[in-house]
Design a protein around this motif. Structure first.
Motif, mmCIF file in Angstrom:
data_model
loop_
_atom_site.group_PDB
_atom_site.id
_atom_site.type_symbol
_atom_site.label_atom_id
_atom_site.label_comp_id
_atom_site.label_asym_id
_atom_site.label_seq_id
_atom_site.Cartn_x
_atom_site.Cartn_y
_atom_site.Cartn_z
ATOM 1 N N ALA A 93 0.771 -1.163 0.054
ATOM 2 C CA ALA A 93 0.182 -0.069 0.102
ATOM 3 C C ALA A 93 1.088 1.257 0.052
ATOM 4 C CB ALA A 93 -0.750 0.145 1.410
ATOM 5 N N THR A 128 -7.066 3.235 -2.123
ATOM 6 C CA THR A 128 -5.708 2.691 -1.739
ATOM 7 C C THR A 128 -4.824 3.006 -3.182
ATOM 8 O OG1 THR A 128 -6.199 1.006 -0.060
ATOM 9 C CG2 THR A 128 -4.175 0.955 -1.210
ATOM 10 N N THR A 130 -1.401 1.999 -4.962
ATOM 11 C CA THR A 130 -0.297 1.114 -5.158
ATOM 12 C C THR A 130 0.527 1.202 -6.525
ATOM 13 O OG1 THR A 130 -1.222 -0.883 -5.946
ATOM 14 C CG2 THR A 130 -1.346 -0.060 -3.593
#
Length: 215
Positions: A93, A128, A130
């Motif tokens: 993450a 999130t 990433t």
């Protein structure tokens, strides 16, 4: 000067006549108006619903939304093959955000709402970011994942899909899906962090572009 008792006696018949002639509430008319109003509201709601369905029908050429990589493939080879260019695992993450998803539109056209595949449903959202891309989890609505290679731009804005906020109050992410460019609007519970998201996404896009040019 007329005595008060005599004056009261003279006014009594007039007061009685006024009381007898007081208008009687026409309940039938009131009920009729209420029924008419309810039917009008129902008609407006039905037209809005049909318009929403028709817009979704017109956007039927929009491909299904990508799921996050860990749901489309597993490291041991099981499940469905990953989408082209998508890694098997979303990676560690980077940034996370809790806030609201305010809808998606055709890029650059903030009133051209996209409703296909649940993109028109406003909801809470957990984001999130990433190395694999942008993962959008929406309680009560369909989740979706934007692969890193599909990200095109991030910016601060004030409105999208009929939602207007203060200047810079909205994080807008532009991404490619099928043959469309889509703007998706998000607002963090902590609006001050929008700038960090803009920098991180644009930096990721620039890095991917540079690496692609070197290849």
């Amino acid at each position: 000067m007329t005595p008060a008792p005599l004056l009261a006696a003279r006014m009594a018949p007039a007061l009685a006549a006024e009381q007898k002639s007081a208008p009687v509430t026409d309940w039938a008319a009131r009920i009729g108006w209420l029924v008419a109003l309810a039917l009008f509201v129902a008609l407006v709601y039905w037209l809005m619903r049909e318009g929403w369905k028709w817009r979704g029908h017109l956007q039927g050429d929009l491909p299904p939304l990508p799921a996050r990589p860990s749901l489309t493939a597993t490291l041991d080879g099981g499940g469905e093959p990953p989408l082209p260019g998508m890694p098997h695992d979303p990676g560690p993450a980077g940034l996370t955000m809790s806030g609201r998803y305010h809808g998606s539109t055709t890029a650059g056209q903030w009133l051209d709402r996209i409703v296909a595949h649940g993109l028109g449903a406003r909801s809470r959202a957990e984001l999130t970011l990433t190395d694999a891309g942008l993962d959008v989890v929406r309680p009560g609505a369909a989740d979706f994942f934007v692969p890193a290679g599909a990200l095109r731009e991030a910016r601060l804005d004030k409105g999208i899909a009929g939602k207007v906020l203060t200047e810079g109050g909205l994080l807008v992410v532009t991404w490619a899906h099928g043959d469309r460019l889509i703007d998706s609007g998000f607002r963090s519970d902590r609006a001050a962090e929008h700038g960090d998201w803009v920098d991180a996404i644009n930096s990721m896009i620039k890095t991917d572009s540079t690496e692609g040019a070197e290849r």
